[in-house]
Structure formats: C-alpha cells, structure tokens
Design a protein around this motif. Structure first.
Motif, PDB file in Angstrom:
ATOM      1  N   LEU A  54      -0.455  11.279  10.983  1.00  0.00           N
ATOM      2  CA  LEU A  54      -0.461   9.901  11.463  1.00  0.00           C
ATOM      3  C   LEU A  54      -0.283   9.880  12.971  1.00  0.00           C
ATOM      4  CD1 LEU A  54       1.675   7.946   8.818  1.00  0.00           C
ATOM      5  CD2 LEU A  54      -0.799   8.340   8.889  1.00  0.00           C
ATOM      6  N   THR A  78       5.380   2.731   7.286  1.00  0.00           N
ATOM      7  CA  THR A  78       4.465   2.729   8.432  1.00  0.00           C
ATOM      8  C   THR A  78       3.875   1.341   8.616  1.00  0.00           C
ATOM      9  OG1 THR A  78       2.324   3.160   7.365  1.00  0.00           O
ATOM     10  CG2 THR A  78       3.810   5.038   7.626  1.00  0.00           C
ATOM     11  N   SER A  79       3.131   1.182   9.689  1.00  0.00           N
ATOM     12  CA  SER A  79       2.449  -0.092   9.937  1.00  0.00           C
ATOM     13  C   SER A  79       1.284  -0.295   8.982  1.00  0.00           C
ATOM     14  CB  SER A  79       1.937  -0.132  11.378  1.00  0.00           C
ATOM     15  OG  SER A  79       1.034   0.944  11.626  1.00  0.00           O
ATOM     16  N   ASP A  80       0.973   0.734   8.164  1.00  0.00           N
ATOM     17  CA  ASP A  80      -0.143   0.653   7.236  1.00  0.00           C
ATOM     18  C   ASP A  80       0.307   0.878   5.797  1.00  0.00           C
ATOM     19  OD1 ASP A  80      -2.953   0.377   6.696  1.00  0.00           O
ATOM     20  OD2 ASP A  80      -3.086   2.549   6.441  1.00  0.00           O
ATOM     21  N   GLY A  81       1.594   0.651   5.525  1.00  0.00           N
ATOM     22  CA  GLY A  81       2.088   0.808   4.168  1.00  0.00           C
ATOM     23  C   GLY A  81       3.162   1.867   4.061  1.00  0.00           C
ATOM     24  N   LYS A 115      -5.122   9.969  10.592  1.00  0.00           N
ATOM     25  CA  LYS A 115      -5.288   8.512  10.598  1.00  0.00           C
ATOM     26  C   LYS A 115      -4.699   7.997  11.908  1.00  0.00           C
ATOM     27  CE  LYS A 115      -4.785   5.819   7.139  1.00  0.00           C
ATOM     28  NZ  LYS A 115      -4.245   5.051   5.990  1.00  0.00           N
ATOM     29  N   VAL A 158      -1.859   4.142  13.422  1.00  0.00           N
ATOM     30  CA  VAL A 158      -0.806   3.906  12.430  1.00  0.00           C
ATOM     31  C   VAL A 158       0.524   4.352  13.020  1.00  0.00           C
ATOM     32  CG1 VAL A 158       0.055   4.409  10.118  1.00  0.00           C
ATOM     33  CG2 VAL A 158      -2.419   4.279  10.532  1.00  0.00           C
ATOM     34  N   ASN A 174       0.851  -1.185   0.000  1.00  0.00           N
ATOM     35  CA  ASN A 174       0.000   0.000   0.000  1.00  0.00           C
ATOM     36  C   ASN A 174       0.892   1.241   0.000  1.00  0.00           C
ATOM     37  OD1 ASN A 174      -2.114   1.800   0.287  1.00  0.00           O
ATOM     38  ND2 ASN A 174      -2.235   1.543   2.514  1.00  0.00           N
ATOM     39  N   LYS A 197      -0.140   6.969  16.240  1.00  0.00           N
ATOM     40  CA  LYS A 197      -0.106   5.538  16.555  1.00  0.00           C
ATOM     41  C   LYS A 197      -1.208   5.125  17.529  1.00  0.00           C
ATOM     42  CE  LYS A 197       3.435   6.062  20.154  1.00  0.00           C
ATOM     43  NZ  LYS A 197       4.808   5.655  20.569  1.00  0.00           N
TER      44      LYS A 197
END
Length: 418
Positions: A36, A120-123, A99, A102, A4, A38
C-alpha cells in the motif's frame, strides 16, 4: 454499511525503494502480499526533493541487482525523476501487487487471534504480518530555535525546489550534510548571497585514484559495518553527485563566495548566534577524508593494484577568513537575510502502528528489521543491519533477510495447520 475487507498474509506499507525491494523478495518466495502506498510509487523522489537533485552514488552502484538504469552511463549520477521511473519500471517487471492512493490509518494486533487489523482509507485488511517500509524521512524537523519573525521566509529542505521560489535577498542554510551543501551551492551559483551553517560531518572524497568512494567503502568492508561509531550517531555525510560528482570542499565553497559559519545556536530579536566550532568541524571532516585516503592507499599497496597516484587529493586550500576569524553573531537585516532553509533532517512517525514494537523514545526496537512485536518488521531505516541499509542496494539486501524470516515463520505456522 458494508465495509470493504481484505485478507492477506503480509502487508507492506510504503512503495518506495524499501517496499519495492520487499515485494520482489516475497514474490520470489511465493508469499501472498500487498503493498500500500498513499501517493505514487517512489513519490519522495519526485516531490520530496529539489528539482536539480541527482543520486549521490553512481548508476552502477545505486541500483537493485536485477536491473540497470536504462540509457545511463554507469558512472553517471541519475536525476531524481529517472530514479523514480526506475522503481516504477522495476515494480512492473515482476508485477508487484501495489495499490497507490491508499493511506494506512491504523494497525492493531488482534486480541485472542493471530495477525493484525489494518484500517485504511480504502477499507479494512486482515494481515498476518506487517512490514513498515516507510523509511526514516517521515516528518521534516525544524528546530525550536527557529525565529518567529513572519517576515522571514522559512522552509525545510524538503520543501525547497529551486532558487526562483525564494524572495530577494541573502539566504541562511542551516545544516551542511548532503542536502544543505548541495542547496547552498545551487543558490550561490544562482547569484544568491549564501550563509552556510556547518556542524559535525563526515566528508568522503567523491573519488580517489580512479575509483568512486562507494567502491572504496565496498572493498574496504565499510558498507558492512554493523554499527555506527560512538559519537557519530548524528553526524551527517557531505557528499554530492551534482555537476558530474565532486568532493565537497568547504574551503573551496568559501572561495566561491559562500559565507561559512558554525552551528546555529540561537535567534534573539534580529540576530542569530553561532557556535565557535566551524574550524573544528571542518578539520574533523578533513580527518575523516584523509583517513579514507590512507585506507585506500594501504589497500592498493596490499593488493598490488595499478591505480594512478593522486597526491593533489591531499592538498587543501588555505583556511578562509570565516575559519580563522569566525562569525559568532549576525544581524539578519544588516546581512540582508530574507530566507532560511532548514536542512536539519527528519523525525519518524509511527503513530499509525499501535503495536509493542518501540522503545521508550518511540523508535523501532528490532534486530535487522525483525521487531520485538512478533509479525512486525521494519525496512529502510539507517543502520538496520549495516552502514549501507538506507542506500538503494543496501535496502534490497535487508529486504531479502526479512523475507527469509517471514518464510521461516510461515513454515512454523503451517506445521499441522498450527
């Protein structure tokens, strides 16, 4: 495997007060950006503070210019969860592109190309600019002198929530800034025997002659001081909004039953030793306190203000025995101490930001938040531009300056599509 991938002009890391302020200003200037976080918005106010914490400044002052605290008396001190709610509502007000949940794992400058690659942990995100809005409170610091005794309950103030979590017995609170003093006072009110280790500190009056100290710092121009005084780099501020707000008075705390000791020096076997500096630290705090009263009186006279006299503000209780005959060593078991709370501050952790923006000590190298690494900015740090930089209103003004610098750089880059 498909990764992603997102492209954005400016990426803001952190959705606390700094990140939300930054997002507002970029939104106003129509700069495409993403925030972002977390955890949740303003998570530190919810889970990184003790249950009874209130803001250290009154509601009329400790806020962003665009919104007051709903339903709060302007002179009240807002509870921590309402502060977090305030930032969530503020972000909703301008549809901040946040967001949550993340984690930013790494930021690296692109070789041979503009911008940064952010994992990131989301792409993966490709960003032209990075704003590190994570503040200064990354890693709670417990000094190396902490005893290794497994029978002692030891926590940092970041993990203290209420008196009920502590075991039976007395408590040693190390550190007498705002956190240490307020925690010690709460434990004492709960019936705990408390020993409070007091180091160098500034001690402003909560209010004087009908005005809160934040007002005095404002009209005296002290919030706008551009640099800390030499020798004051590690001096904490003892101030509190608890119980409606009152001036921190160490002599009064002693009269209420708190055992005052100097700076914690070392632990050996079952004992702890303290520096013989308690009286000097308290007297230096008194001098700081009196200097603000003097400056306030002079301002009143100079401007012909009709504010009530307050001669009792200069009256101190007699020095307690803890000052005249200081305790230099204490046997923990004999004193019944079963717990230690370390109110000893935090260290920064920018291990995720692998760019050339730091000095030899690993601290951000910047001018008013604009770092030595082009395209990287810092926000929410102490003395970023002035004394007020870490306060809610101060970070908002710092964010405006950084947003302006980002807009300037965008204009240069857009010149003939450079």
């Amino acid at each position: 495997m498909t990764v992603n991938k997102t492209e954005i002009d400016t990426l803001i890391v952190g959705a606390g007060q700094a990140g939300i302020a930054m997002s507002e200003h970029l939104t106003r200037q129509e700069v495409p950006h993403l925030v972002l976080e977390k955890n949740r918005i303003a998570e530190a106010w919810r889970s990184g503070r003790w249950d009874s914490l209130v803001a250290n400044g009154p509601a009329w002052h400790d806020r962003f210019p665009g919104m007051t605290f709903p339903g709060s008396d302007p002179d009240s001190f807002v509870p921590k969860d309402q502060v977090a709610d305030y930032f969530e509502a503020y972000a909703e007000k301008f549809n901040a592109p946040v967001k949550t949940g993340v984690t930013v794992l790494s930021v690296e400058r692109n070789e041979g190309n503009r911008g940064f690659t952010v994992t990131t942990s989301d792409g993966v995100i490709e960003a032209q600019r990075i704003v590190a809005a994570t503040g200064p409170f990354h890693k709670p610091v417990i000094p190396a002198i902490a005893p290794k005794d497994p029978e002692l309950y030891q926590i940092h103030s970041a993990k203290y929530y209420n008196p009920e979590q502590l075991p039976e017995g007395a408590v040693l609170v190390v550190g007498a800034g705002s956190s240490g003093v307020q925690i010690a006072d709460e434990l004492n009110r709960a019936g705990k025997q408390v020993f409070l280790s007091v180091g160098p500190h500034d001690r402003p009056p909560r209010s004087y002659r009908g005005r809160d100290f934040v007002w005095w710092l404002g009209v005296l121009g002290l919030w706008d001081a551009a640099a800390n005084e030499p020798g004051k780099e590690h001096v904490t501020i003892a101030v509190s909004g608890a119980h409606g707000g009152r001036t921190i008075d160490f002599r009064q705390l002693a009269a209420e039953g708190i055992n005052l000791v100097g700076r914690t020096k070392a632990f050996t076997h079952d004992s702890v030793t303290f520096d013989a500096d308690l009286s000097a630290n308290i007297n230096a705090g008194d001098n700081n306190y009196l200097s603000l009263l003097d400056a306030a009186d002079a301002y009143i006279d100079r401007n012909g203000l009709d504010l009530p006299l307050e001669p009792q503000a200069r009256e101190f209780l007699a020095d307690p025995e803890s000052m005249t005959q200081p305790t230099l060593e204490l046997n923990l078991k004999e004193a019944g101490i079963s717990a230690i709370i370390w109110a000893t501050g935090y260290a920064t952790d920018y291990s995720w930001l692998t760019v050339d923006a730091f000095d030899e000590k690993g601290q951000p190298k910047h001018h008013r938040g604009v770092s030595k690494e082009a395209g990287v900015y810092f926000l929410g740090l102490p003395w970023l531009s002035r004394r007020g930089s870490t306060f809610i209103w101060g970070v908002w003004h710092d964010a405006k300056y950084i947003a302006d610098q980002i807009v300037i750089q965008r204009q240069y880059q857009q010149y003939r599509n450079a």
